[in-house]
Design a protein around this motif. Structure first.
Motif, PDB file in Angstrom:
ATOM      1  N   PHE A  35       0.927  -1.181  -0.145  1.00  0.00           N
ATOM      2  CA  PHE A  35      -0.239   0.056  -0.030  1.00  0.00           C
ATOM      3  C   PHE A  35       0.989   1.323   0.119  1.00  0.00           C
ATOM      4  CE2 PHE A  35      -2.445  -3.492   1.826  1.00  0.00           C
ATOM      5  CZ  PHE A  35      -3.678  -3.072   1.216  1.00  0.00           C
ATOM      6  N   SER A  36       0.508   2.424  -0.918  1.00  0.00           N
ATOM      7  CA  SER A  36       1.299   3.501  -0.706  1.00  0.00           C
ATOM      8  C   SER A  36       0.388   4.588  -1.478  1.00  0.00           C
ATOM      9  CB  SER A  36       2.284   3.351  -1.542  1.00  0.00           C
ATOM     10  OG  SER A  36       1.958   3.106  -3.175  1.00  0.00           O
ATOM     11  N   ALA A  37       0.634   5.801  -1.357  1.00  0.00           N
ATOM     12  CA  ALA A  37       0.106   6.889  -1.924  1.00  0.00           C
ATOM     13  C   ALA A  37      -1.284   7.102  -1.438  1.00  0.00           C
ATOM     14  CB  ALA A  37       0.148   7.110  -3.239  1.00  0.00           C
ATOM     15  N   CYS A  38      -1.748   6.898  -0.521  1.00  0.00           N
ATOM     16  CA  CYS A  38      -3.088   7.257   0.063  1.00  0.00           C
ATOM     17  C   CYS A  38      -3.429   8.842   0.069  1.00  0.00           C
ATOM     18  CB  CYS A  38      -3.345   6.935   1.574  1.00  0.00           C
ATOM     19  SG  CYS A  38      -4.994   7.121   2.132  1.00  0.00           S
ATOM     20  N   THR A  39      -4.476   8.899  -0.801  1.00  0.00           N
ATOM     21  CA  THR A  39      -4.872  10.210  -1.492  1.00  0.00           C
ATOM     22  C   THR A  39      -6.123  10.730  -0.441  1.00  0.00           C
ATOM     23  OG1 THR A  39      -6.165   9.446  -3.276  1.00  0.00           O
ATOM     24  CG2 THR A  39      -3.905  10.180  -3.516  1.00  0.00           C
ATOM     25  N   ALA A  40      -6.957   9.722   0.083  1.00  0.00           N
ATOM     26  CA  ALA A  40      -8.254  10.018   0.809  1.00  0.00           C
ATOM     27  C   ALA A  40      -8.398   8.714   1.542  1.00  0.00           C
ATOM     28  CB  ALA A  40      -9.386  10.210  -0.337  1.00  0.00           C
ATOM     29  N   TYR A  41      -8.969   9.074   2.912  1.00  0.00           N
ATOM     30  CA  TYR A  41      -9.465   8.295   3.777  1.00  0.00           C
ATOM     31  C   TYR A  41     -10.747   8.926   4.564  1.00  0.00           C
ATOM     32  CZ  TYR A  41      -9.525   5.342   7.865  1.00  0.00           C
ATOM     33  OH  TYR A  41     -10.152   4.573   9.041  1.00  0.00           O
ATOM     34  N   ARG A  42     -11.706   8.288   4.608  1.00  0.00           N
ATOM     35  CA  ARG A  42     -12.792   8.934   5.415  1.00  0.00           C
ATOM     36  C   ARG A  42     -13.427   7.729   5.855  1.00  0.00           C
ATOM     37  NH1 ARG A  42     -18.487   8.976   4.399  1.00  0.00           N
ATOM     38  NH2 ARG A  42     -18.058   8.106   2.206  1.00  0.00           N
ATOM     39  N   ILE A  43     -13.786   7.811   7.383  1.00  0.00           N
ATOM     40  CA  ILE A  43     -14.495   6.734   8.160  1.00  0.00           C
ATOM     41  C   ILE A  43     -15.969   6.946   8.350  1.00  0.00           C
ATOM     42  CG2 ILE A  43     -13.678   7.902  10.226  1.00  0.00           C
ATOM     43  CD1 ILE A  43     -13.287   5.109  11.504  1.00  0.00           C
ATOM     44  N   GLU A  44     -16.589   6.072   8.441  1.00  0.00           N
ATOM     45  CA  GLU A  44     -18.103   6.255   8.676  1.00  0.00           C
ATOM     46  C   GLU A  44     -18.507   5.454   9.728  1.00  0.00           C
ATOM     47  OE1 GLU A  44     -22.152   4.948   6.103  1.00  0.00           O
ATOM     48  OE2 GLU A  44     -20.280   5.261   4.807  1.00  0.00           O
ATOM     49  N   VAL A  45     -18.616   6.076  10.975  1.00  0.00           N
ATOM     50  CA  VAL A  45     -18.917   4.895  12.001  1.00  0.00           C
ATOM     51  C   VAL A  45     -20.514   4.476  11.870  1.00  0.00           C
ATOM     52  CG1 VAL A  45     -19.137   5.034  14.472  1.00  0.00           C
ATOM     53  CG2 VAL A  45     -17.237   6.289  13.621  1.00  0.00           C
ATOM     54  N   GLY A  59     -17.450   0.342  30.772  1.00  0.00           N
ATOM     55  CA  GLY A  59     -16.296   0.180  31.517  1.00  0.00           C
ATOM     56  C   GLY A  59     -14.973   0.537  30.933  1.00  0.00           C
ATOM     57  N   ASP A  60     -13.980  -0.426  30.832  1.00  0.00           N
ATOM     58  CA  ASP A  60     -12.844   0.073  30.296  1.00  0.00           C
ATOM     59  C   ASP A  60     -12.599  -0.992  29.086  1.00  0.00           C
ATOM     60  OD1 ASP A  60     -11.695   1.253  32.196  1.00  0.00           O
ATOM     61  OD2 ASP A  60     -10.965  -0.497  33.455  1.00  0.00           O
ATOM     62  N   MET A  61     -13.710  -1.292  28.368  1.00  0.00           N
ATOM     63  CA  MET A  61     -13.967  -2.050  27.186  1.00  0.00           C
ATOM     64  C   MET A  61     -14.659  -1.080  26.160  1.00  0.00           C
ATOM     65  SD  MET A  61     -12.002  -4.754  27.408  1.00  0.00           S
ATOM     66  CE  MET A  61     -12.307  -5.641  25.859  1.00  0.00           C
ATOM     67  N   ALA A  62     -14.515  -1.234  24.907  1.00  0.00           N
ATOM     68  CA  ALA A  62     -14.968  -0.490  23.749  1.00  0.00           C
ATOM     69  C   ALA A  62     -14.984  -1.002  22.273  1.00  0.00           C
ATOM     70  CB  ALA A  62     -14.694   1.037  23.805  1.00  0.00           C
ATOM     71  N   TYR A  63     -15.962  -0.954  21.766  1.00  0.00           N
ATOM     72  CA  TYR A  63     -15.724  -1.113  20.143  1.00  0.00           C
ATOM     73  C   TYR A  63     -16.167  -0.149  19.191  1.00  0.00           C
ATOM     74  CZ  TYR A  63     -20.633  -1.725  19.279  1.00  0.00           C
ATOM     75  OH  TYR A  63     -22.045  -1.544  19.049  1.00  0.00           O
ATOM     76  N   THR A  64     -15.785  -0.129  18.088  1.00  0.00           N
ATOM     77  CA  THR A  64     -16.244   0.554  16.915  1.00  0.00           C
ATOM     78  C   THR A  64     -16.561  -0.326  15.777  1.00  0.00           C
ATOM     79  OG1 THR A  64     -14.025   1.233  15.984  1.00  0.00           O
ATOM     80  CG2 THR A  64     -15.373   2.777  17.422  1.00  0.00           C
ATOM     81  N   ALA A 113     -14.982  -2.608   8.992  1.00  0.00           N
ATOM     82  CA  ALA A 113     -13.848  -2.698   9.945  1.00  0.00           C
ATOM     83  C   ALA A 113     -14.315  -2.834  11.229  1.00  0.00           C
ATOM     84  CB  ALA A 113     -12.759  -1.619   9.665  1.00  0.00           C
ATOM     85  N   THR A 114     -14.072  -3.564  12.133  1.00  0.00           N
ATOM     86  CA  THR A 114     -14.366  -3.634  13.567  1.00  0.00           C
ATOM     87  C   THR A 114     -13.162  -3.566  14.354  1.00  0.00           C
ATOM     88  OG1 THR A 114     -16.345  -4.792  12.870  1.00  0.00           O
ATOM     89  CG2 THR A 114     -15.696  -4.915  15.198  1.00  0.00           C
ATOM     90  N   GLN A 115     -13.081  -2.802  15.510  1.00  0.00           N
ATOM     91  CA  GLN A 115     -12.338  -2.569  16.285  1.00  0.00           C
ATOM     92  C   GLN A 115     -12.600  -2.812  17.889  1.00  0.00           C
ATOM     93  OE1 GLN A 115      -8.817  -0.282  14.246  1.00  0.00           O
ATOM     94  NE2 GLN A 115      -9.773   0.935  15.415  1.00  0.00           N
ATOM     95  N   THR A 116     -11.901  -3.378  18.653  1.00  0.00           N
ATOM     96  CA  THR A 116     -12.016  -3.548  20.172  1.00  0.00           C
ATOM     97  C   THR A 116     -11.228  -2.848  20.883  1.00  0.00           C
ATOM     98  OG1 THR A 116     -11.411  -5.771  20.354  1.00  0.00           O
ATOM     99  CG2 THR A 116     -13.529  -5.538  19.995  1.00  0.00           C
ATOM    100  N   TYR A 117     -11.350  -2.255  21.871  1.00  0.00           N
ATOM    101  CA  TYR A 117     -10.311  -1.294  22.540  1.00  0.00           C
ATOM    102  C   TYR A 117     -10.468  -1.814  23.975  1.00  0.00           C
ATOM    103  CZ  TYR A 117     -11.328   1.616  18.503  1.00  0.00           C
ATOM    104  OH  TYR A 117     -11.405   2.068  17.323  1.00  0.00           O
ATOM    105  N   ARG A 118      -9.446  -1.573  24.592  1.00  0.00           N
ATOM    106  CA  ARG A 118      -9.215  -1.734  26.359  1.00  0.00           C
ATOM    107  C   ARG A 118      -8.443  -0.657  26.778  1.00  0.00           C
ATOM    108  NH1 ARG A 118      -6.936  -7.165  27.077  1.00  0.00           N
ATOM    109  NH2 ARG A 118      -4.966  -5.993  26.302  1.00  0.00           N
ATOM    110  N   ARG A 119      -8.782  -0.056  27.973  1.00  0.00           N
ATOM    111  CA  ARG A 119      -8.251   0.900  28.432  1.00  0.00           C
ATOM    112  C   ARG A 119      -7.324   0.418  29.440  1.00  0.00           C
ATOM    113  NH1 ARG A 119     -11.827   5.662  30.183  1.00  0.00           N
ATOM    114  NH2 ARG A 119     -13.246   3.774  30.821  1.00  0.00           N
ATOM    115  N   GLU A 120      -6.134   0.866  29.140  1.00  0.00           N
ATOM    116  CA  GLU A 120      -4.914   0.526  30.152  1.00  0.00           C
ATOM    117  C   GLU A 120      -3.980   1.630  30.528  1.00  0.00           C
ATOM    118  OE1 GLU A 120      -2.319  -1.992  27.631  1.00  0.00           O
ATOM    119  OE2 GLU A 120      -4.150  -3.556  27.198  1.00  0.00           O
TER     120      GLU A 120
END
Length: 70
Positions: free
Chosen positions: A4-14, A21-26, A47-54
Motif C-alpha cells: 500500500f502507498s500513496a493514500c490520497t483520501a481516507y474517510r471513516i463512517e462510524v 467500563g474499560d472496554m469499547a468497540y467501533t 472494519a471492527t475494532q475493540t479497545y481496552r483502557r490500560e
C-alpha cells in the motif's frame, strides 16, 4: 504494508460504537483511495475494532476488516 502507498483520501463512517467500563468497540466503513501494488484503487472496508483502557489510555486489542463487495 509494503503493498500500500500513496493514500490520497481516507474517510471513516462510524456505524456503531459503545463503551462499557474499560472496554469499547467501533464498527465502521473505511472509504479509501490509495495505490495497491502500484495500481490506484478506491475501495471500502467494513472494519471492527475493540479497545481496552490500560493505564488511562485506550489501546486497540483487536481489529478485523474485510472488503465490501460492490
Amino acid at each position: 504494508a509494503r503493498r500500500f502507498s500513496a493514500c490520497t483520501a481516507y474517510r471513516i463512517e462510524v456505524v456503531s460504537h459503545d463503551v462499557v467500563g474499560d472496554m469499547a468497540y467501533t464498527a465502521c466503513y473505511e472509504h479509501i483511495s490509495a495505490s495497491v501494488d502500484g495500481e490506484a484503487r478506491v475501495y471500502t472496508l467494513r472494519a471492527t475494532q475493540t479497545y481496552r483502557r490500560e493505564d488511562g489510555e485506550w489501546r486497540v486489542v483487536h481489529r478485523h476488516g474485510d472488503l465490501v463487495q460492490a
